[in-house]
Design a protein around this motif. Structure first.
Motif, PDB file in Angstrom:
ATOM      1  N   UNK A 616      -5.926  74.089  -5.738  1.00  0.00           N
ATOM      2  CA  UNK A 616      -6.948  73.647  -6.680  1.00  0.00           C
ATOM      3  C   UNK A 616      -8.377  73.962  -6.318  1.00  0.00           C
ATOM      4  N   UNK A 617      -8.613  74.596  -5.163  1.00  0.00           N
ATOM      5  CA  UNK A 617      -9.986  74.881  -4.742  1.00  0.00           C
ATOM      6  C   UNK A 617     -10.337  76.318  -5.126  1.00  0.00           C
ATOM      7  N   UNK A 618     -11.085  76.492  -6.172  1.00  0.00           N
ATOM      8  CA  UNK A 618     -11.412  77.823  -6.671  1.00  0.00           C
ATOM      9  C   UNK A 618     -12.561  78.470  -5.915  1.00  0.00           C
ATOM     10  N   UNK A 619     -13.261  77.724  -5.070  1.00  0.00           N
ATOM     11  CA  UNK A 619     -14.459  78.263  -4.425  1.00  0.00           C
ATOM     12  C   UNK A 619     -14.234  78.734  -2.999  1.00  0.00           C
ATOM     13  N   UNK A 620     -13.141  78.328  -2.385  1.00  0.00           N
ATOM     14  CA  UNK A 620     -12.964  78.625  -0.958  1.00  0.00           C
ATOM     15  C   UNK A 620     -11.720  79.462  -0.698  1.00  0.00           C
ATOM     16  N   UNK A 621     -11.893  80.449   0.156  1.00  0.00           N
ATOM     17  CA  UNK A 621     -10.779  81.246   0.671  1.00  0.00           C
ATOM     18  C   UNK A 621     -10.916  81.280   2.185  1.00  0.00           C
ATOM     19  N   UNK A 622      -9.839  80.995   2.886  1.00  0.00           N
ATOM     20  CA  UNK A 622      -9.852  80.925   4.341  1.00  0.00           C
ATOM     21  C   UNK A 622      -9.168  82.164   4.901  1.00  0.00           C
ATOM     22  N   UNK A 623      -9.811  82.805   5.861  1.00  0.00           N
ATOM     23  CA  UNK A 623      -9.282  84.015   6.484  1.00  0.00           C
ATOM     24  C   UNK A 623      -9.083  83.755   7.976  1.00  0.00           C
ATOM     25  N   UNK A 633     -14.662  82.120   3.244  1.00  0.00           N
ATOM     26  CA  UNK A 633     -15.357  82.813   2.154  1.00  0.00           C
ATOM     27  C   UNK A 633     -15.595  81.771   1.065  1.00  0.00           C
ATOM     28  N   UNK A 634     -16.847  81.437   0.830  1.00  0.00           N
ATOM     29  CA  UNK A 634     -17.186  80.389  -0.130  1.00  0.00           C
ATOM     30  C   UNK A 634     -18.016  80.984  -1.258  1.00  0.00           C
ATOM     31  N   UNK A 635     -17.505  80.821  -2.474  1.00  0.00           N
ATOM     32  CA  UNK A 635     -18.174  81.367  -3.657  1.00  0.00           C
ATOM     33  C   UNK A 635     -18.479  82.861  -3.474  1.00  0.00           C
ATOM     34  N   UNK A 636     -17.522  83.570  -2.859  1.00  0.00           N
ATOM     35  CA  UNK A 636     -17.638  85.012  -2.701  1.00  0.00           C
ATOM     36  C   UNK A 636     -18.436  85.471  -1.505  1.00  0.00           C
ATOM     37  N   UNK A 637     -18.941  84.544  -0.693  1.00  0.00           N
ATOM     38  CA  UNK A 637     -19.777  84.899   0.457  1.00  0.00           C
ATOM     39  C   UNK A 637     -19.056  84.497   1.747  1.00  0.00           C
ATOM     40  N   UNK A 638     -18.964  85.429   2.685  1.00  0.00           N
ATOM     41  CA  UNK A 638     -18.376  85.136   3.995  1.00  0.00           C
ATOM     42  C   UNK A 638     -19.405  84.374   4.820  1.00  0.00           C
ATOM     43  N   UNK A 713     -18.244  67.272   6.479  1.00  0.00           N
ATOM     44  CA  UNK A 713     -18.577  68.597   5.953  1.00  0.00           C
ATOM     45  C   UNK A 713     -17.291  69.337   5.625  1.00  0.00           C
ATOM     46  N   UNK A 714     -16.994  69.564   4.348  1.00  0.00           N
ATOM     47  CA  UNK A 714     -15.725  70.219   3.975  1.00  0.00           C
ATOM     48  C   UNK A 714     -15.648  71.684   4.380  1.00  0.00           C
ATOM     49  N   UNK A 715     -16.736  72.243   4.908  1.00  0.00           N
ATOM     50  CA  UNK A 715     -16.735  73.651   5.302  1.00  0.00           C
ATOM     51  C   UNK A 715     -16.443  73.851   6.784  1.00  0.00           C
ATOM     52  N   UNK A 716     -16.143  72.783   7.493  1.00  0.00           N
ATOM     53  CA  UNK A 716     -15.750  72.899   8.903  1.00  0.00           C
ATOM     54  C   UNK A 716     -14.607  71.933   9.176  1.00  0.00           C
TER      55      UNK A 716
END
Length: 964
Positions: A616-623, A633-638, A713-716
């Motif tokens: 369901x998270x359309x903004x985040x991709x984890x590599x 990669x958040x909103x298309x930005x690494x 912080x959901x980004x870490x």
């Protein structure tokens, strides 16, 4: 000696003055362990240990049990050692020996020769041993504090040395290994004890008196340290670096076939430890003794630019130091450079990064390129196989040497390709052309170079190329084209060269010009054609391939795959149709497979291996990056800040932790270990739970562990104490070198599925894939809340409760069709067949055949067929398959005519396919390599929350599959 007993219920206290040592459990003490360290100074460094017995006097025992002896890995002090200070990581978990603790009193002994030998050689630090026992038992042994000397702990060591530096033991009536040459004089054979020297274990047959001199000890030897010295002058090459006078115990050698280094002049030197031998029982893979050092000196444009050091500091396959030293302009010394130097000292010569050394040296177990049977088979100058054989250095002497087959032209070309390409192009690597020569090769036609090159369709296509090696026509040979090319990974060699080796190229051209086409072929082709229904040109036309083919060895995308042995070639088993008229997968409005392209969405990643998104998270991709970093990669930005960094290092155990949380280790940069898989809980948005699959420090165990997202912080990720990790679901011995598997995914039943490889066990017939008690070579299914295997898994006596499917070699990537729940398992083959297994939803409990079957073919002739046949297989014999990379069934919205089609590829040959599964058979199996138009190695596919698909390239890029 010194000793102490550690008490669990008093973790900061030890009993070091008691007359007794204790193990097991007793009353309020809780569990107890004891530490003992013996003084080994009476035993000369480097001596051959004939026997070593650790003897204790037992005073109390209710019932028989076993006390385990573990090597202690941390220093300790007798009065301050404590349960807390030693901890569970301060000793080797595996037992080095056991002591049979029987009912009653008396002496009890353990044979510890290997342990003491390691201490004497310096390959392991002597911090003593830890005595441990199952908590249900309780044993007391006398300590060094007891008044009766006879009951104190004792270590009896029988060893052999020779004053002239030749260690053979024959003069003592004992064969200790080493060179079997004339008995030396002044031999000694002595038994040493921690409390007092005892009588000799064996008298000298020469009648010579004992000698205290130890000719095997070398005061100039480097310590067994995985860290290289800071200066070249500290490595032992020179007695005086300013005058360039070399140390007396170093010798020069040269290889018969030079390795190209863009014209740099090179000299090579080796130090072999005194009293050692080179194990040459396998003439193709020499095993060098611990302590061996090599140096290679480079001069470019007449200037001394660098000297490289390779040092074997321990017995493990990866216990090697690689270091490069850049020469100071003054010429007084050279200094360690780990990050490389471009245009060193104003020349065109580049000094490599330390980690780049593994790119070439990490593929074969011997780790050395120019010091081998074939490379030393010449008449000098320098050390040769003849001189080493005559001096007794080789355990299997071969003074006649090993030479490439064929006439002078063929021998020169085969030797050149062996030296410059064979360390990567062999049956342990991903390369499908194999150029390594073997001692058993007696004809040109018997070599891998001929069998995998001549008349074989290449993995790289370009105008005018016909085969990897086209007999009689160098210009249509891919080998020649790649040797003459520079500027991309298509060049040969792929790294370390910016200039073409014109002399080497001429040597290879001359051989190809003289080659005659293989029997049954008039044009040098045909040897691979019969194994595939698709030709090289089908890639451009998009025609379907029934069963794909390629020559070469198989490997997973994260590294190399070892071994040989396999099945015969033949046509594949998938029911594919030819042409592009098959259904596009979304109904009558689609005609054939839609035109596709790759759109780059990220670059600059370090060896990325996987991409995924939380539900369901359309903004985040984890590599995932191989070394142990989770990038976002958040909103298309690494993002520059990692989501999580748990790098340990490219060795197991890590020599230098690469992050603040060094959980991940890889045996080498080219090994199939590292951070391999990631899965998010279906309710990740609310609970923040996720799982990682990695090879864990310190020993490369295959590990599946739970982590949490940061609450702030959901980004870490959460890196607080107790969260790294939260809990382990799997922690199993593996080695981490090859066949780790690595995918994690939640199934439609809400349970976590994991693929685990078989650890590349040899011989292949012993693979744990068929052992139902082992988690290796399996698909596992785990309840993440209980950590247990849920109902429906395989069951029975001795069956591992986590096993869902078995009989898999290296299921590198699998996935679920998010609509139907069908399970697609891509299993990397050995050296003949790649396979794709499609398992209907909730079926499980299947045997996929390995190690009896490879694909749908017997590994050994005459086998009894077992297991479920693959839905698709790709042979290695005509140029399409090499190392399958599983993908996904497309369920996105951007490409309607791709809907319901499975997309996958091959890491080894850089090719891509798509197919439809109708529930019982494969339909519309079409190659789409030409559309995706990529020559990069696809390590993995990925799927985002919306069902769109991505291709992750090991070279650092991530691409989205888009409509053209």
């Amino acid at each position: 000696m010194r000793d102490a007993t550690l008490w669990q219920n008093a973790p900061a206290w030890s009993d070091s003055a008691s007359p007794n040592l204790s193990t097991g459990s007793a009353g309020s003490a809780g569990r107890r362990r004891s530490l003992v360290q013996f003084d080994l100074s009476p035993v000369p460094t480097g001596a051959t240990v004939v026997s070593a017995s650790m003897i204790f006097h037992q005073t109390y025992k209710v019932e028989s049990s076993a006390i385990s002896v573990h090597r202690v890995m941390v220093p300790w002090e007798e009065r301050t050692a404590a349960w807390r200070s030693v901890g569970d990581s301060g000793f080797e978990r595996e037992s080095a020996a056991t002591i049979a603790a029987e009912a009653g009193v008396g002496a009890r002994a353990a044979e510890v020769s290997p342990l003491v030998q390691a201490w004497v050689l310096g390959t392991a630090q002597n911090h003593g041993v830890l005595l441990d026992e199952a908590p249900a038992h309780n044993t007391s042994l006398r300590s060094s504090e007891i008044g009766n000397v006879e009951e104190r702990p004792r270590l009896d060591v029988c060893y052999v040395t020779c004053s002239d530096g030749v260690r053979n033991g024959l003069e003592a009536g004992i064969d200790c290994g080493g060179p079997h040459c004339a008995p030396c004089t002044g031999a000694s054979s002595t038994a040493a004890s921690s409390s007092a020297a005892s009588s000799s274990a064996a008298s000298s047959s020469t009648g010579a008196s004992s000698s205290t001199d130890d000719a095997c000890a070398d005061p100039a030897a480097l310590p067994p340290d995985p860290l290289p010295p800071e200066r070249l002058s500290e490595t032992g090459l020179y007695a005086d670096i300013k005058t360039r006078s070399r140390a007396a115990n170093t010798v020069e050698f040269r290889p018969a076939y030079e390795l190209w280094s863009d014209g740099a002049a090179k000299r090579r030197f080796v130090y072999l430890p005194r009293c050692s031998t080179i194990d040459t029982s396998d003439m193709d893979h020499w095993s060098l003794p611990v302590g061996t050092r090599f140096w290679k000196e480079f001069r470019a444009e007449g200037v001394a630019v660098e000297t490289r050091l390779i040092h074997r500091f321990g017995p493990g396959i990866d216990d090697w130091v690689f270091a490069a030293y850049a020469w100071d302009p003054s010429g007084n010394d050279a200094f360690l450079v780990e990050d490389g130097v471009e245009d060193a000292r104003g020349t065109a010569h580049d000094i490599p990064r330390t980690e780049d050394c593994w790119e070439c040296h990490g593929k074969l177990p011997e780790r050395i390129l120019g010091f081998s049977a074939l490379q030393l088979s010449h008449h000098g100058p320098g050390e040769t196989i003849t001189s080493l054989s005559n001096a007794g250095w080789l355990t299997a002497p071969r003074p006649g040497g090993v030479r490439p087959p064929g006439d002078a032209t063929a021998s020169a070309a085969l030797g050149y390709l062996h030296a410059n390409c064979g360390n990567c192009h062999n049956d342990t690597g991903v390369a499908t052309l194999r150029t390594r020569l073997l001692a058993a090769n007696t004809t040109v036609e018997s070599t891998d170079t001929y069998r995998t090159g001549v008349g074989v369709t290449p993995s790289f296509w370009e105008p005018g190329v016909v085969h990897r090696i086209t007999a009689g026509d160098p210009e249509s040979s891919a080998v020649v084209r790649r040797m003459a090319h520079r500027g991309s990974r298509a060049q040969m060699p792929t790294i370390g060269s910016e200039a073409v080796d014109t002399a080497g190229l001429a040597t290879v051209r001359a051989w190809i010009e003289d080659l005659k086409p293989p029997a049954g072929s008039s044009s040098g082709g045909g040897s691979a054609a019969s194994a595939s229904s698709a030709s090289a040109s089908s890639a451009a036309s998009g025609s379907a391939s029934a069963s794909s083919a390629a020559s070469g060895s198989s490997a997973s995308a994260s590294g190399a795959s070892s071994g040989a042995g396999g099945a015969g070639a033949g046509s594949g088993s998938s029911s594919a149709s030819t042409g592009s008229g098959g259904s596009g997968g979304s109904g009558g409005a689609c005609s054939g497979v839609p035109r596709l392209k790759l759109t780059q969405v990220a670059s600059g990643l370090e060896a990325p291996l996987f991409l995924t998104s939380p539900p369901g998270d359309a903004s985040r991709k984890f590599v995932l990056e191989k070394d142990g970093v989770v990038r976002l990669i958040k909103n298309g930005v690494l993002l520059s800040t990692p989501f999580l960094d748990i790098r340990g290092g490219t060795s197991c155990p890590p020599s230098r932790p690469a992050s603040a949380h060094p959980l991940v280790c890889t045996p080498s940069p080219t090994a199939e270990g590292g951070l391999l898989g990631m899965a998010f809980h279906p309710s990740y948005a609310s609970n923040g739970r996720f799982w990682l699959f990695y090879t864990a420090a310190p020993r490369g165990n295959v590990t599946i562990a739970e982590f949490r997202r940061s609450a702030a912080n959901p980004d870490v990720a959460d890196t607080s104490a107790g969260s790294l990790p939260v809990r382990k679901l799997l922690d199993t011995k593996h080695g981490g070198w090859n066949h780790a598997g690595g995918t994690l995914a939640f199934g439609p039943d809400g349970h976590l599925y994991a693929s685990v490889g078989d650890a590349a066990v040899t011989p292949y017939s012993t693979s744990p894939a068929k052992d139902l008690s082992s988690p290796l070579g399996k698909i596992l299914r785990i309840n993440v809340d209980t950590g247990l295997g849920p109902s429906g898994n395989l069951s029975g006596a001795g069956v591992n409760p986590l096993v869902w499917d078995h009989g898999l070699r290296n299921p590198w990537r699998f996935s679920f069709d998010r609509r139907t729940g069908d399970l697609y398992i891509a299993d990397v083959g050995q050296n003949a067949w790649e396979e794709l297994n499609i398992e209907p939803a909730r079926t499980g409990r299947r045997n996929y055949g390995w190690p009896t079957m490879e694909g749908d073919h017997c590994v050994s002739s005459g086998c009894s067929r077992v297991g479920v046949a693959p839905a698709v297989e790709h042979s290695h014999s005509s140029g399409e398959g090499g190392s399958i990379t599983g993908g996904y069934v497309y369920r996105g919205s951007a490409i309607p005519c791709l809907q319901g089609r499975y997309v996958y590829g091959d890491y080894g040959t850089h090719r891509f396919w798509t197919l439809r599964w109708d529930g019982g058979a494969v339909r519309d199996h079409v190659e789409i390599t030409a559309d995706l138009a990529s020559s990069l190695p696809a390590a993995s596919f990925g799927e985002d929350a919306a069902g769109e698909l991505y291709v992750v390239m090991l070279t650092g890029e991530v691409f989205r599959i888009d409509p053209r």
